[in-house]
Design an enzyme around this catalytic site. Structure first.
Site, PDB file in Angstrom:
ATOM      1  N   ASP A 142       0.843  -1.076  -0.048  1.00 40.81           N
ATOM      2  CA  ASP A 142      -0.086  -0.092   0.117  1.00 40.81           C
ATOM      3  C   ASP A 142       1.022   1.105   0.147  1.00 40.81           C
ATOM      4  O   ASP A 142       2.174   1.162   0.224  1.00 40.81           O
ATOM      5  CB  ASP A 142      -0.955  -0.128   1.243  1.00 40.81           C
ATOM      6  CG  ASP A 142      -1.732   1.250   1.446  1.00 40.81           C
ATOM      7  OD1 ASP A 142      -2.336   1.726   0.332  1.00 40.81           O
ATOM      8  OD2 ASP A 142      -2.131   1.655   2.507  1.00 40.81           O
TER       9      ASP A 142
ATOM     10  N   ASN B 169      -8.471  -1.348   4.273  1.00 39.16           N
ATOM     11  CA  ASN B 169      -8.567  -1.452   2.993  1.00 39.16           C
ATOM     12  C   ASN B 169      -7.598  -2.301   2.458  1.00 39.16           C
ATOM     13  O   ASN B 169      -7.643  -2.824   1.323  1.00 39.16           O
ATOM     14  CB  ASN B 169      -8.649  -0.202   2.106  1.00 39.16           C
ATOM     15  CG  ASN B 169      -7.450   0.574   2.620  1.00 39.16           C
ATOM     16  OD1 ASN B 169      -6.676   0.606   3.370  1.00 39.16           O
ATOM     17  ND2 ASN B 169      -7.115   1.338   1.231  1.00 39.16           N
TER      18      ASN B 169
END
Length: 1116
Positions: free
Chosen positions: A410, A819
């Site tokens: 990420d 997420n």
């Protein structure tokens, strides 16, 4: 938050029919127009244990014997019990019993801890309000509908709907660290109609019901409504959402007490529904072990078949089959020959069964479990800021850390700090930067601008008011609270660091947000005047809309919608002529690596607001498809807005993030960045962290390069084919790979979420159906890949796609937010960052570290060593067991295939349990063939072990050859020694048990000294277990043969070992055979040392950002 002031008409027939459950608050019935059928709900008892006292033994044994090795040894044990075999059932039964018992004790203890924890929770004291009285109950006695009182710092005993609190506005603060790891305070709300019920007596008269959905595990979703009944008045209906739900396991903070009604209890609470193990991940080492086991099983069957066949060949000669001194009995003569052949085959299987190392599984599990502590104990992983170190959630994948080929990371909070700082803003195209002296800041013209050097005063004020009002920030006086952001006068509380930065940015320009009370937001303007705005509705942020809005009413009665969000979602919803000036500013900030948000507003008349208010309330009341209906209403409302400006917030790159990515590339790993950010911001970050170099040619598959919607698929098809040809043409061929290392062009790929959806979700009649493989080839041949505007599910799809390519490369995902959980669970190894976006990623990961930089040591040092250690452990176990059984096999050729054992039963039993187990366990925990500092400093060493190099068939067969050579030396060396006419002065010769003990002694010393030669990192523990094992063997042999044991029918080992060591010839033979057995290893070590000291003509340097793996028809 429901800000409705007017009742909503009764629900339609369809909604009435779709109600999942009806709950009577306080167990008090209300007037119902229709007949009511009482519902049954589960009690509040929590059961997280796996076993009971009655089913522990059968259930645990069933689970353990599902493992192939355990089941195999059980069969062998049963054969020994039922068939006349050459060895005692103890020889296989005792090791099996040891393995089963140790595992059962471990699992039983873990389950007992769960039982104890359940009992503590179930018997905890809670207070329930019944008919105006406060009663004390045990937690497990709570029923759905009970009104529960919870005091400050207590955990909620079940899932509750907040009715009221000690705060005047009916709000309360909770922390959900035990559920999702987020330590920041969250604000939960009660509906306005019940917030005033803050006394015990007031709940004695309440008449209300709650209609809500059936239990489901999503912590962030809840759909329901409350119906409040009053005399002679229509029922008041209010919507309920996740902001009204208090989850079991969460803790009440900074609120004296609350009252809530139980809606989900026991195993139906969201915490219980989320209490399930992650899918079992298997390491590559386990798969290699299974392959090796099959080879050794085939070897075992072959040996048994050969010996059985040769036995009957031997007995085909009459005097061999029935010698004069051992005539057959009548029973032997009448036995069916086929049955006799089968029992002989089973007997040989039992005799050679120790070639399968059952104790290896226990040793591997102990090595993984104990080895995982070294990660948690590593001081380099300790972070002073959060006062925490690394966390190991599973120890089953330690060795996988040394086999990673693809790293998916990420961006925000992983590569960057997620510590937001307000940098600048743009109002109507004018750039503003905070000034420490003048609170109004300064501006300069940027791009196509009007003649004025700054925006109109009214526009500036409108923009700053939008920053102060469009958020979900809570305020408190300065205090020591987890998850807070401190300011000079106020403490700002929010789950989003972006919102804190924007509120503080507005303060720098003179507008200070003071907080919300009684649904009125207060702020102080530049003239130090207090302004109040009534908060009518909040349109919360979600990953699909990528924006959030508030609807507020000022003191004059004017109604405004303020909206902030990503430029991609705001620009299509504002007036066309307002975009250009702000777009220049946004794009420049994105190139600088800043996070940008656009701000827009819209003003409503009272009639317009009445219409949209009705739509919002109707959507909130829906029990079916509420989210879809709300999304549709929000989409209608957030349209035709006026753009005011944009903000730029800096999220700094984490310390040593660039150096870590560079090291991973040098180690042969490919790094992909998967982020939800816009392309320009993510691209800038990729350059900053050296994922992309200045000479990297970027290939784009984004909405910008695809163009209009009419030709989307055709244009994407053209780009895929074009990029594929370019990469295949430029990429070096396999034979010339070394020549092309420093010459070929490096490529990077950028793809966004919408384009990825076209590729992955192409319809059957689409021209893109067959181009998923081409896209994958493009990704593989690029040195780095950036995926931007990714939804969480798309991140998991990317990881799954790479996992399933030819060769099944080992993947690792690292992230810090909720997420990222999907891709963390999807990859072979999941790493969570203990960041500022909560702890969901850390809780769902296999390993958690405080910073991205710690990934370097975790993989290059710990991963490398774990893999080498366990690979050596596996190979060594198969090696020492083949050394053990081969002399037994060879002995059958000299005893007429009579199934006579070479070793005593005690030696058979103790070999794997005591004599050779501890040295290899210590080695597998402590060995450092290369120092940790060198491994961390030179990432290229990681490539030596990549692709499961130590457990391929080549090394396996080398170890197998070595064990076959040594086993042959042990047997025939001792055999030739015993060919002498006498080994004693009195002319007597040694017997067969002395022969077997001599072979066994050479065996134990050789395999132990082999491990000593392999050891490069000596500690006192290694010395103790290696030399201690040899001393223990000698001591045990004297002890076992020095006593007449009353429970043995035959004292065949009595004084054998002591008698053997009195012979000088035996001593010399043992030493000589040990040297001969180890000679190939000694020779190899000498050759390696000579080659290492020979100066090399040239060193080949690998380029910085290319990983070389054999994939398909080339290297990447």
């Amino acid at each position: 938050m429901d800000m409705a002031l007017t009742p909503v008409p009764e629900c339609g027939v369809e909604d009435q029919r779709l109600v999942a459950r009806t709950i009577f608050i306080g167990q008090q019935l209300v007037p119902e127009p229709e007949s009511y059928v009482p519902e049954k709900f589960c009690n509040n008892r929590i059961v997280s244990s796996k076993y009971t006292i009655w089913n522990f033994l059968p259930k645990n044994l069933f689970e353990q014997f599902r493992r192939i090795a355990n089941f195999y040894f059980l069969i062998i044990f049963l054969v020994q019990v039922t068939v006349d075999t050459p060895t005692s059932p103890i020889t296989s039964g005792l090791p099996l019993f040891f393995v089963i018992t140790v595992t059962a004790i471990k699992q039983g203890y873990e389950d007992w801890l769960r039982h104890r924890a359940d009992k503590e929770v179930n018997e905890s004291i809670v207070y329930v309000i019944e008919k105006g009285r406060r009663l004390k109950k045990e937690s497990e006695a709570i029923e759905v509908g009970d009104i529960v009182e919870v005091q400050a710092d207590e955990t909620f005993p079940c899932d509750l709907i907040l009715l009221s609190s000690s705060n005047e506005d009916g709000t309360c603060y909770v922390t959900t660290a035990s559920l999702d790891g987020e330590s920041n305070c969250k604000t939960q709300y009660s509906v306005r109609d019940t917030s005033s019920l803050n006394t015990i007596h007031s709940y004695g008269k309440i008449s209300a019901t709650i209609e809500c959905e059936q239990p489901q595990p999503d912590l962030y979703k809840f759909i329901g409504r409350i119906n409040i009944y009053r005399k002679n008045v229509d029922p008041v209906v209010r919507s309920l959402g996740p902001e009204n739900l208090l989850l079991k396991g969460a803790t009440l903070k900074n609120t004296k007490k609350i009252y809530g009604v139980a809606v989900y209890t026991g195993m139906e609470t969201k915490m219980a529904l989320n209490y399930q193990g992650k899918s079992q991940k298997r390491s590559a080492v386990e798969k290699s072990i299974n392959g090796f086991l099959i080879v050794y099983l085939c070897l075992l069957v072959s040996k048994a078949a050969i010996c059985t066949t040769l036995k009957y060949v031997w007995q085909s000669v009459t005097h061999n089959d029935e010698p004069w001194y051992n005539e057959k009995t009548k029973h032997d003569r009448e036995t069916i020959k086929v049955l006799k052949v089968f029992t002989d085959f089973l007997s040989f299987m039992v005799l050679f069964n120790f070639i399968i190392p059952v104790s290896m599984y226990v040793t591997v599990e102990m090595q993984k479990f104990l080895g995982s502590f070294f990660i948690a104990w590593d001081k380099d992983f300790y972070d002073e800021e959060i006062k925490e170190g690394a966390l190991v959630n599973t120890s089953d994948l330690n060795e996988e850390l040394g086999q990673v080929e693809y790293v998916f990371t990420d961006k925000t909070g992983t590569l960057t700090e997620n510590t937001m700082e307000f940098i600048e803003c743009c109002i109507d195209g004018h750039r503003y930067k905070p000034d420490p002296v003048e609170t109004e800041g300064f501006s300069e013209t940027d791009g196509i601008q009007p003649d004025s050097s700054r925006a109109e005063k009214s526009r500036e004020q409108l923009f700053l008011r939008a920053l102060c009002l469009c958020h979900t920030v809570e305020t408190q006086m300065k205090d020591d609270i987890d998850g807070i952001f401190e300011d000079t006068e106020l403490t700002y509380i929010s789950s989003s660091p972006d919102e804190i930065a924007l509120v503080k940015g507005a303060k720098k320009y003179g507008y200070t947000y003071l907080g919300i009370k009684d649904y009125r937001m207060r702020l102080e303007n530049q003239q130090n005047e207090i302004e109040e705005y009534e908060l009518l509705h909040t349109l919360p942020f979600d990953s699909a809309r990528r924006r959030m809005s508030v609807i507020v009413r000022n003191a004059r009665g004017d109604i405004f919608l303020f909206c902030k969000g990503a430029d991609s979602t705001i620009f299509p919803r504002v007036q066309r002529g307002q975009i250009e000036m702000t777009k220049v500013h946004v794009e420049r900030n994105a190139l600088d690596g800043y996070r940008t948000l656009c701000v827009a507003y819209k003003e409503y008349t009272r009639e317009e607001y009445r219409i949209i208010n009705q739509k919002i309330l109707e959507a909130k009341m829906a029990l079916q498809d509420r989210e879809e209906k709300l999304e549709k209403v929000f989409d209608e409302i957030e349209n035709d807005m006026n753009l005011i400006g944009a903000t730029a917030v800096e999220d700094r790159l984490q310390d040593q993030a660039a150096e870590t990515i560079e090291a991973l590339h040098k180690a042969g790993m490919k790094v992909w960045v998967l982020t939800g950010d816009k392309m320009e911001t993510a691209k800038s970050t990729c350059y900053a962290c050296r994922l992309f170099q200045t000479n990297t040619e970027l290939l784009e598959l984004t909405s910008r390069t695809i163009g209009s919607s009419e030709r989307k698929e055709e244009r994407l098809h053209e780009l895929l084919v074009d990029y594929h040809k370019k990469l295949l043409f430029d990429f070096p061929k396999r034979r010339s790979i070394k020549k092309g290392w420093g010459e070929h062009q490096e490529y990077g790929l950028i793809i966004d979420g919408s384009t990825l959806s076209l590729i992955l979700n192409a319809s059957q009649d689409s021209i893109l159906t067959n181009y998923k493989a081409i896209f994958l080839q493009i990704c593989i041949h690029c040195t780095a890949v950036l995926c931007c505007r990714m939804a969480p599910l798309q991140k998991a799809q990317i990881v799954k796609m790479v996992k399933n390519i030819k060769g099944s490369p080992i993947t690792l995902s690292i992230g810090d937010g909720a997420n990222d959980v999907s891709m963390i669970l999807e990859s072979h190894v999941g790493i969570g960052i203990k960041g500022k976006e909560g702890r969901q990623a850390a809780r769902n990961s296999d390993y958690a570290v405080p910073k991205f930089k710690h990934l370097r040591k975790l993989l290059l040092a710990h991963g490398h060593l774990y893999y080498v250690r366990i690979a050596h452990l596996v190979q060594y176990f198969f090696y020492k067991n083949l050394c053990f059984i081969l002399p037994q096999f060879l002995y059958q050729f000299f005893c007429g295939f009579s199934q006579q054992p070479l070793y005593d039963a005690a030696y058979l039993t103790m070999y794997n349990i005591c004599f050779t187990s501890l040295p290899i366990l210590a080695y597998s925990l402590l060995e450092q063939h290369i120092s940790i500092d060198v491994l961390t400093a030179d990432p290229r060493l990681y490539m030596r072990i990549s692709d499961n190099a130590k457990l391929k068939w080549g090394p396996f067969f080398y170890w197998m050859f070595l064990s076959a050579f040594e086993g042959t030396v042990f047997f025939f060396g001792t055999y030739f020694l015993y060919q002498a006419t006498s080994l004693e002065e009195n002319g007597k010769g040694f017997g067969n048990w002395t022969f077997g003990t001599t072979v066994y002694t050479v065996l134990v010393f050789t395999v132990t000294l082999k491990l000593a030669m392999d050891t490069r990192f000596w500690t006192w523990i290694n010395h103790f277990v290696i030399w201690g094992s040899l001393v223990f063997y000698v001591f045990f042999s004297f002890f076992w043969g020095g006593i007449i044991w009353p429970f043995l029918r035959q004292q065949r080992m009595y004084f054998v070992f002591a008698h053997m060591v009195t012979s000088v010839s035996t001593w010399l033979a043992v030493i000589l055979l040990i040297f001969v057995g180890l000679f190939p290893e000694i020779l190899m070590i000498v050759v390696k040392n000579v080659r290492r000291r020979t100066p090399k003509a040239s060193n080949l340097e690998l380029p910085m950002l290319v990983s070389y793996k054999t994939i398909g028809n080339g290297y990447v």
